[in-house]
Write an enzyme that holds these catalytic residues in place. Structure first.
Site, PDB file in Angstrom:
ATOM      1  N   LEU A   9       0.818  -1.210   0.000  1.00 57.49           N
ATOM      2  CA  LEU A   9       0.000   0.000   0.000  1.00 57.49           C
ATOM      3  C   LEU A   9       0.851   1.258   0.000  1.00 57.49           C
ATOM      4  CD1 LEU A   9      -2.668  -1.017   2.682  1.00 57.49           C
ATOM      5  CD2 LEU A   9      -3.079  -0.754   0.222  1.00 57.49           C
ATOM      6  N   SER A  26       3.501   2.247   2.897  1.00 54.66           N
ATOM      7  CA  SER A  26       4.001   1.038   3.569  1.00 54.66           C
ATOM      8  C   SER A  26       5.519   1.015   3.681  1.00 54.66           C
ATOM      9  CB  SER A  26       3.514  -0.222   2.830  1.00 54.66           C
ATOM     10  OG  SER A  26       3.994  -0.229   1.488  1.00 54.66           O
ATOM     11  N   ASN A  72       1.074   0.909 -17.023  1.00 53.27           N
ATOM     12  CA  ASN A  72       2.157   1.384 -16.168  1.00 53.27           C
ATOM     13  C   ASN A  72       3.031   0.218 -15.703  1.00 53.27           C
ATOM     14  OD1 ASN A  72       3.536   3.358 -14.384  1.00 53.27           O
ATOM     15  ND2 ASN A  72       2.495   2.262 -12.745  1.00 53.27           N
ATOM     16  N   SER A  81       1.617  -1.353  -7.408  1.00 50.65           N
ATOM     17  CA  SER A  81       1.231  -2.482  -8.275  1.00 50.65           C
ATOM     18  C   SER A  81       0.122  -3.307  -7.616  1.00 50.65           C
ATOM     19  CB  SER A  81       2.437  -3.344  -8.621  1.00 50.65           C
ATOM     20  OG  SER A  81       3.270  -3.602  -7.515  1.00 50.65           O
TER      21      SER A  81
END
Length: 208
Positions: free
Chosen positions: A39, A42, A88, A112
């Site tokens: 996240l 993180s 991306n 991702s």
């Protein structure tokens, strides 16, 4: 994953006499991709830079592909819609593959969020040189840290499609390294980098 740009049929692969094994021998290391996912907030970028510095002190050549940095150049034409996120990650996966082929330890740091996209990047490196590192930090911890103020904006409705708030994050099912918070606290950057370095050593990526 596939690009929306049509593929030309008039292109051919050109082999060069110096290959990956030659470059690895010159660098005294093995090329690989360390893909850091998790996240926002993180600690991905912090881990990536700390890991890069640690490898540098050991005389190993590494390069960091940071998701935000790449959106200033290579991916500046992409937004955050689902199809843009797919493209991306596809682009970054292809670039990371090239760095690995060059014999470098490529450290890719991106949210991702979609499992399918990460697995597509893994499939680009069929020799087992894709190392997925999952920073398993809770949404509560990441939102409390909120280093860029993005969660606050997302909660206020000023950012749409924000991972963890109104867009999903799909955790890895079989990552090579999982780093968890301890008593609600993220481990130190050095501790996290140490875990990754130990794995790379055990798998022979840092062998001379």
């Amino acid at each position: 994953m596939s690009s929306t740009v049509p593929k030309s049929s008039n292109i051919f692969w050109h082999d060069c006499p110096v290959g990956k094994a030659d470059r690895q021998k010159l660098l005294k290391q093995k090329g690989c991709v360390v893909w850091i996912t998790g996240l926002s907030g993180s600690g991905k970028s912090t881990l990536a830079c700390t890991l890069g510095r640690e490898l540098h002190t050991r005389g190993k050549l590494a390069y960091v592909l940071d998701g935000d940095n790449l959106r200033h150049g290579l991916n500046k034409d992409l937004g955050f819609k689902a199809e843009d996120r797919v493209e991306n990650i596809r682009r970054v996966g292809e670039v990371a593959k090239l760095f690995s082929d060059a014999g470098l330890v490529c450290i890719a740091s991106l949210i991702s969020p979609y499992r399918r996209d990460r697995e597509a990047c893994r499939a680009l490196l069929s020799d087992g040189s894709f190392v997925e590192v999952f920073l398993n930090m809770s949404l509560e911890l990441c939102e409390a840290r909120d280093p860029k103020g993005l969660y606050k904006l997302a909660r206020a409705g000023k950012i749409k499609g924000f991972t963890g708030i109104d867009d999903p994050y799909e955790a890895p099912l079989n990552c090579e390294i999982e780093i968890k918070e301890v008593d609600g606290v993220c481990p130190s950057p050095c501790d996290m980098a140490g875990q990754v370095v130990t794995y790379l050593e055990e798998k022979g990526f840092l062998d001379e």
